[in-house]
Design a protein around this motif. Sequence first.
Motif, PDB file in Angstrom:
ATOM      1  N   GLN A 132       7.185  -0.077  13.869  1.00 45.98           N
ATOM      2  CA  GLN A 132       7.150  -0.792  12.652  1.00 45.98           C
ATOM      3  C   GLN A 132       5.610  -0.686  12.238  1.00 45.98           C
ATOM      4  O   GLN A 132       4.700  -0.268  12.796  1.00 45.98           O
ATOM      5  CB  GLN A 132       6.994  -2.322  12.914  1.00 45.98           C
ATOM      6  N   PHE A 133       5.640  -0.436  10.847  1.00 41.60           N
ATOM      7  CA  PHE A 133       4.266  -0.736   9.960  1.00 41.60           C
ATOM      8  C   PHE A 133       3.825  -1.942   9.805  1.00 41.60           C
ATOM      9  O   PHE A 133       4.814  -2.585   9.251  1.00 41.60           O
ATOM     10  CB  PHE A 133       4.259   0.239   8.542  1.00 41.60           C
ATOM     11  N   THR A 134       2.709  -2.201   9.821  1.00 44.11           N
ATOM     12  CA  THR A 134       2.286  -3.579   9.719  1.00 44.11           C
ATOM     13  C   THR A 134       1.275  -3.520   8.734  1.00 44.11           C
ATOM     14  O   THR A 134       0.997  -4.741   7.925  1.00 44.11           O
ATOM     15  CB  THR A 134       1.633  -4.219  11.022  1.00 44.11           C
ATOM     16  N   ALA A 135       0.767  -2.574   8.107  1.00 45.92           N
ATOM     17  CA  ALA A 135      -0.311  -2.509   7.051  1.00 45.92           C
ATOM     18  C   ALA A 135      -0.455  -1.076   6.606  1.00 45.92           C
ATOM     19  O   ALA A 135       0.129  -0.305   6.848  1.00 45.92           O
ATOM     20  CB  ALA A 135      -1.619  -3.248   7.708  1.00 45.92           C
ATOM     21  N   ILE A 136      -0.781  -0.966   5.040  1.00 49.06           N
ATOM     22  CA  ILE A 136      -1.102   0.042   4.454  1.00 49.06           C
ATOM     23  C   ILE A 136      -2.482   0.176   3.678  1.00 49.06           C
ATOM     24  O   ILE A 136      -2.561  -1.232   3.104  1.00 49.06           O
ATOM     25  CB  ILE A 136       0.042   0.717   3.675  1.00 49.06           C
ATOM     26  N   ALA A 190       3.943   0.418  -0.586  1.00 46.89           N
ATOM     27  CA  ALA A 190       4.455  -0.758   0.127  1.00 46.89           C
ATOM     28  C   ALA A 190       4.924  -0.005   1.598  1.00 46.89           C
ATOM     29  O   ALA A 190       5.726   0.880   1.750  1.00 46.89           O
ATOM     30  CB  ALA A 190       5.440  -1.565  -0.268  1.00 46.89           C
ATOM     31  N   ALA A 191       4.494  -0.852   2.745  1.00 45.12           N
ATOM     32  CA  ALA A 191       4.889  -0.509   3.956  1.00 45.12           C
ATOM     33  C   ALA A 191       5.474  -1.572   4.720  1.00 45.12           C
ATOM     34  O   ALA A 191       4.952  -2.547   4.677  1.00 45.12           O
ATOM     35  CB  ALA A 191       3.794   0.206   4.791  1.00 45.12           C
ATOM     36  N   VAL A 251       8.215   4.060 -12.986  1.00 42.32           N
ATOM     37  CA  VAL A 251       9.448   4.406 -13.115  1.00 42.32           C
ATOM     38  C   VAL A 251      10.382   3.909 -12.394  1.00 42.32           C
ATOM     39  O   VAL A 251      11.464   2.942 -12.713  1.00 42.32           O
ATOM     40  CB  VAL A 251       9.667   5.624 -13.862  1.00 42.32           C
ATOM     41  N   THR A 252      10.389   4.421 -11.270  1.00 35.91           N
ATOM     42  CA  THR A 252      11.328   3.986 -10.223  1.00 35.91           C
ATOM     43  C   THR A 252      10.589   3.901  -8.824  1.00 35.91           C
ATOM     44  O   THR A 252       9.344   4.258  -8.767  1.00 35.91           O
ATOM     45  CB  THR A 252      12.154   5.102 -10.190  1.00 35.91           C
ATOM     46  N   TRP A 253      11.280   3.339  -7.841  1.00 34.40           N
ATOM     47  CA  TRP A 253      10.886   3.226  -6.534  1.00 34.40           C
ATOM     48  C   TRP A 253      11.644   3.885  -5.719  1.00 34.40           C
ATOM     49  O   TRP A 253      12.665   4.014  -5.794  1.00 34.40           O
ATOM     50  CB  TRP A 253      10.602   1.428  -6.014  1.00 34.40           C
ATOM     51  N   SER A 254      11.147   4.535  -4.502  1.00 31.24           N
ATOM     52  CA  SER A 254      11.900   5.201  -3.525  1.00 31.24           C
ATOM     53  C   SER A 254      11.258   5.343  -2.222  1.00 31.24           C
ATOM     54  O   SER A 254      10.027   5.152  -2.187  1.00 31.24           O
ATOM     55  CB  SER A 254      12.149   6.635  -4.117  1.00 31.24           C
ATOM     56  N   ALA A 255      12.199   5.506  -1.159  1.00 29.98           N
ATOM     57  CA  ALA A 255      11.668   5.235   0.249  1.00 29.98           C
ATOM     58  C   ALA A 255      11.208   6.671   0.512  1.00 29.98           C
ATOM     59  O   ALA A 255      11.443   7.960   0.119  1.00 29.98           O
ATOM     60  CB  ALA A 255      12.730   4.910   1.091  1.00 29.98           C
ATOM     61  N   GLU A 261      12.647   0.501  12.336  1.00 32.55           N
ATOM     62  CA  GLU A 261      12.027   1.793  12.175  1.00 32.55           C
ATOM     63  C   GLU A 261      10.895   1.757  11.001  1.00 32.55           C
ATOM     64  O   GLU A 261      11.268   0.821   9.919  1.00 32.55           O
ATOM     65  CB  GLU A 261      13.121   2.727  11.578  1.00 32.55           C
ATOM     66  N   PRO A 262       9.688   2.531  10.988  1.00 35.47           N
ATOM     67  CA  PRO A 262       8.770   2.307   9.951  1.00 35.47           C
ATOM     68  C   PRO A 262       9.248   2.705   8.680  1.00 35.47           C
ATOM     69  O   PRO A 262      10.218   3.657   8.527  1.00 35.47           O
ATOM     70  CB  PRO A 262       7.838   3.327  10.470  1.00 35.47           C
ATOM     71  N   GLN A 263       8.997   1.992   7.581  1.00 33.78           N
ATOM     72  CA  GLN A 263       9.310   2.321   6.385  1.00 33.78           C
ATOM     73  C   GLN A 263       8.220   2.253   5.320  1.00 33.78           C
ATOM     74  O   GLN A 263       7.345   1.335   5.247  1.00 33.78           O
ATOM     75  CB  GLN A 263      10.430   1.363   5.565  1.00 33.78           C
TER      76      GLN A 263
END
Length: 392
Positions: free
Chosen positions: A106-110, A61-62, A89-93, A80-82
């Motif tokens: 910014q990211f708007t799409a992935i 996800a972006a 199992v887990t989610w992380s940045a 800031e883009p993320q």
Amino acid sequence: MILRALGHRGVVNRGVAVALAAVLVSASPAAASPGWDVVPLQPGSANLVDVTALSAHDVWAAGFAVHHEIIDGRPFARFEPQVQHGDGVTWSAVPTAPLGKDVNAQFTAIAAASPGRIWAVGHVWEPRVQVRSLIEHWNGVTWTRVPADDLPDAGHDLSDVAAVSATDVWAVGTFVKAESSGPVAQHWDGVRWTRVPLPPGLDGAALQAVAAAGPADVWAAGLAVADRESGRTEPLLLHWNGLAWCRIALPDTADRGTALLDAVTVSRGQVWAVGQSTTGGTTDRKPLVFRIDGRGPVLEPTPDEQGQLNGVTTVGREVWAVGYHYDEARNDQAYALRRGPDGTWRRAPVPAREGAALFGVTTERGSGTLWTSGAMTGAGSGQPEPLVARFR
């Protein structure tokens, strides 16, 4: 800052619109609806505006994180883009490419061509520099910034990206010069990004979304200027046939006021493009859905209620579209429509988070699992936090 007509929040580009949505959500959370599992993510002011799922163990996800600061005694939001990744199992940045100090982006799409070939796009602005396209690539280990083919002396904002293969990727968006603006499409051939000519007569238009079924079957959607005097816009749909882009004639939407398309998908020989129309002011937004098949484009009937659609995907013979609407207190609330095999659009269940806004939706490859992303109000903090949810 690049400007584009969206109607519901004035004249702003999609990235800024979702940023404002992330900043403005304001209500307390509630329990998730049956069928939806809200993914636990690390708290922090952010909005995840798009999602792609290669498998249950490889979901991306972006969007952007929002950093609230005080500068010269005034509140200021820095973006800031993320990128966040779920491994089942887990989610992380996941750290993105460094962009330097005092940079807003910014990211708007992935989109993913394969597990080790993922693209994220958006825009970046630096002090005393025009807004430029932001393109980053994941090679399985790190995110790296890749140069875009922007027009000289113009601002650029990329709104969406679609990957056919590792050597066939499309990104669309908008450029703005001193006295003109228009849509832009860039193509990755495995070596570099290159601007591809679009049909003439699209001054003031913008591309918001792109989807691909193959090298010679790519669709882009957005808005075009219908009436320059009033500023009314109309839906815009383009098709790439492997040789050139051409404009697809759509049914007239003049009776719906200002209209635009925010998302598009291709499946089983059908194209679905969704967005919004506005007839009675900025809060009177109603869903807009087009179906395009071998018989031509059709404006599909949808529930006569408020709501805008930001994302669309197919699950078997069903179509899902997500977005948000205003409640009576003018807070954003998650909104979704579901088209069943009988061809009827009905309200669909959503993650029941008060103050939620949904922007991205996708179908997990190889399964019928739905994923959606956006923002919601954090428990106890009152600040917008990233939202990812799974429907089974």
